[in-house]
Design a protein around this motif. Structure first.
Motif, mmCIF file in Angstrom:
data_model
loop_
_atom_site.group_PDB
_atom_site.id
_atom_site.type_symbol
_atom_site.label_atom_id
_atom_site.label_comp_id
_atom_site.label_asym_id
_atom_site.label_seq_id
_atom_site.Cartn_x
_atom_site.Cartn_y
_atom_site.Cartn_z
ATOM 1 N N MET A 1 18.385 3.620 28.847
ATOM 2 C CA MET A 1 16.945 3.732 29.098
ATOM 3 C C MET A 1 16.337 4.768 28.158
ATOM 4 O O MET A 1 16.835 5.881 28.023
ATOM 5 C CB MET A 1 16.687 4.131 30.551
ATOM 6 N N LEU A 2 15.262 4.385 27.499
ATOM 7 C CA LEU A 2 14.586 5.282 26.571
ATOM 8 C C LEU A 2 13.847 6.382 27.343
ATOM 9 O O LEU A 2 13.170 6.116 28.339
ATOM 10 C CB LEU A 2 13.577 4.488 25.736
ATOM 11 N N THR A 3 14.006 7.637 26.892
ATOM 12 C CA THR A 3 13.294 8.756 27.510
ATOM 13 C C THR A 3 12.492 9.496 26.443
ATOM 14 O O THR A 3 12.603 9.212 25.248
ATOM 15 C CB THR A 3 14.267 9.743 28.171
ATOM 16 N N SER A 4 11.718 10.469 26.866
ATOM 17 C CA SER A 4 10.916 11.257 25.928
ATOM 18 C C SER A 4 11.776 11.940 24.883
ATOM 19 O O SER A 4 11.336 12.167 23.750
ATOM 20 C CB SER A 4 10.089 12.293 26.690
ATOM 21 N N ASN A 5 13.004 12.293 25.241
ATOM 22 C CA ASN A 5 13.890 12.981 24.300
ATOM 23 C C ASN A 5 14.350 12.099 23.153
ATOM 24 O O ASN A 5 14.936 12.589 22.188
ATOM 25 C CB ASN A 5 15.114 13.521 25.044
ATOM 26 N N ASP A 6 14.108 10.785 23.263
ATOM 27 C CA ASP A 6 14.503 9.851 22.210
ATOM 28 C C ASP A 6 13.356 9.510 21.264
ATOM 29 O O ASP A 6 13.565 8.843 20.251
ATOM 30 C CB ASP A 6 15.018 8.543 22.835
ATOM 31 N N ILE A 7 12.146 9.946 21.585
ATOM 32 C CA ILE A 7 10.968 9.557 20.821
ATOM 33 C C ILE A 7 10.820 10.457 19.592
ATOM 34 O O ILE A 7 10.962 11.682 19.686
ATOM 35 C CB ILE A 7 9.698 9.662 21.695
ATOM 36 N N PRO A 8 10.524 9.902 18.426
ATOM 37 C CA PRO A 8 10.305 10.735 17.234
ATOM 38 C C PRO A 8 9.258 11.824 17.482
ATOM 39 O O PRO A 8 8.310 11.636 18.239
ATOM 40 C CB PRO A 8 9.810 9.722 16.197
ATOM 41 N N LEU A 9 9.448 12.938 16.816
ATOM 42 C CA LEU A 9 8.664 14.177 16.931
ATOM 43 C C LEU A 9 9.024 14.971 18.183
ATOM 44 O O LEU A 9 8.698 16.158 18.267
ATOM 45 C CB LEU A 9 7.158 13.930 16.894
ATOM 46 N N ALA A 10 9.661 14.327 19.155
ATOM 47 C CA ALA A 10 10.111 15.045 20.353
ATOM 48 C C ALA A 10 11.621 15.206 20.370
ATOM 49 O O ALA A 10 12.149 16.056 21.087
ATOM 50 C CB ALA A 10 9.669 14.301 21.613
ATOM 51 N N ALA A 11 12.339 14.395 19.583
ATOM 52 C CA ALA A 11 13.793 14.374 19.642
ATOM 53 C C ALA A 11 14.417 15.590 18.958
ATOM 54 O O ALA A 11 13.858 16.151 18.024
ATOM 55 C CB ALA A 11 14.315 13.090 18.994
ATOM 56 N N LYS A 12 15.615 15.968 19.450
ATOM 57 C CA LYS A 12 16.413 17.046 18.873
ATOM 58 C C LYS A 12 15.679 18.390 18.795
ATOM 59 O O LYS A 12 15.683 19.056 17.767
ATOM 60 C CB LYS A 12 16.885 16.663 17.467
ATOM 61 N N PRO A 13 15.031 18.821 19.862
ATOM 62 C CA PRO A 13 14.322 20.103 19.788
ATOM 63 C C PRO A 13 15.271 21.291 19.740
ATOM 64 O O PRO A 13 16.425 21.206 20.149
ATOM 65 C CB PRO A 13 13.494 20.118 21.080
ATOM 66 N N LEU A 14 14.741 22.416 19.250
ATOM 67 C CA LEU A 14 15.495 23.666 19.220
ATOM 68 C C LEU A 14 15.484 24.350 20.575
ATOM 69 O O LEU A 14 14.696 23.997 21.456
ATOM 70 C CB LEU A 14 14.835 24.638 18.231
#
Length: 318
Positions: free
Chosen positions: A1-14
């Motif tokens: 299931m796609l979540t906000s953490n997978d969306i570009p500009l939101a993914a892989k935050p520090l």
């Protein structure tokens, strides 16, 4: 299931490590560390390796090759005159990362960075960068643009000053504290049976269709705003209690939080407001699947950088 953490500009935050923002001694020491990582922003644009392309409009096709930020170390102190230093956080190794917001008239000519890269249009940059770097420049653009447009206290009109590693401004005259704002926006796909509603804004390139969208007003829920905007723009009735929230995305144009929603439409008739959109149209699921796969003969979808792409894809794949 796609979540906000997978969306570009939101993914892989520090790790934002916000507890360090009030520790000036720690910030100075971190900025001088031999392993510090620093990138530059000017006029909302990040400094990237190589030559940049033309500026892109909101509906333009994004066909860009992978590129990297120009990374500096402690020598970034050379560029601190009249600049704003923003502490971004720490990477997984504990390395501090900073962004430096340069004056609008800054030029690379005659500096140690001459020939190293170019300041890139933000839309093109975000599509070219790695997920982590895209998140970094998205955040830095929002904050540095806020500083550029909020140099004066909104309460007394006196010049305000940045503090807390760039994440706050304080008015020395009246003591008012100012914080970066984020504007919530509904990105919605009305659905009725086997069809969904897409729209076009005036000035978009031929063939480009996307979700309807609108800002949340004071006193509204995101679901209420989505339904109101659909009715205002296209005359289609939707009910907030039937809305399905999907995911969200920080969007630095200039600083919004885009919230994806599926709506159940109660009516099919379309009456557009020409002051809002140019056209609206119902598409079958088969048509939307062709649009998302790039096989539709006339219509193409928003780029993968935009949350609207994933709002449409979520229904096309369901």
């Amino acid at each position: 299931m796609l979540t906000s953490n997978d969306i570009p500009l939101a993914a892989k935050p520090l790790d934002r490590a916000a507890h360090h923002r009030t520790d000036e001694a720690w910030l100075e020491e971190a900025f001088a560390r031999p392993d510090v990582l620093v990138f530059l922003m000017r006029d909302g644009q990040p400094l990237m390796e190589g030559e940049g392309g033309p500026s892109l409009s909101a509906g333009a096709r994004l066909d860009t090759k992978p590129r990297n930020l120009v990374w500096l170390g402690a020598n970034a102190s050379t560029f601190m005159k009249d600049s704003i230093r923003l502490f971004m956080g720490k990477d997984k190794n504990g390395t501090p990362i900073f962004a430096v917001g340069l004056p609008d008239d800054f030029t690379l000519r005659g500096t140690l960075l001459e020939g190293a890269g170019s300041f890139e249009d933000m839309r093109a940059a975000a599509a070219s960068l790695s997920l982590l770097e895209a998140n970094l420049v998205s955040t830095a653009r929002s904050i540095t643009e806020w500083h550029r447009s909020h140099a004066f206290c909104s309460k007394c009109g006196a010049p305000s000053e940045p503090t807390e590693a760039g994440w706050k401004r304080v008015c020395p005259s009246c003591g008012t504290e100012h914080f970066p704002r984020t504007d919530p926006v509904a990105i919605m796909l009305p659905i009725l049976g086997d069809e969904c509603l897409l729209g076009r804004s005036a000035g978009w390139p031929p063939g480009f269709w996307s979700c309807l969208a609108g800002f949340v007003e004071p006193g509204e829920t995101i679901e209420q705003a989505a339904c109101r905007e659909v009715f205002e723009e296209a005359g289609v009735v939707c009910l907030p209690e039937k809305a399905e929230y999907l995911f969200c995305q920080p969007w630095p144009f200039p600083s919004s939080l885009m919230m994806g929603i599926h709506l159940t439409a109660e009516s099919r008739d379309i009456t557009i407001d020409p002051n809002e959109i140019e056209e609206a149209r119902w598409f079958s699921k088969a048509e939307l699947q062709a649009i998302m796969s790039g096989d539709h003969p006339e219509v193409y979808a928003p780029p993968e950088m935009a949350v609207a792409h994933y709002v449409m894809k979520a229904w096309a794949d369901s």
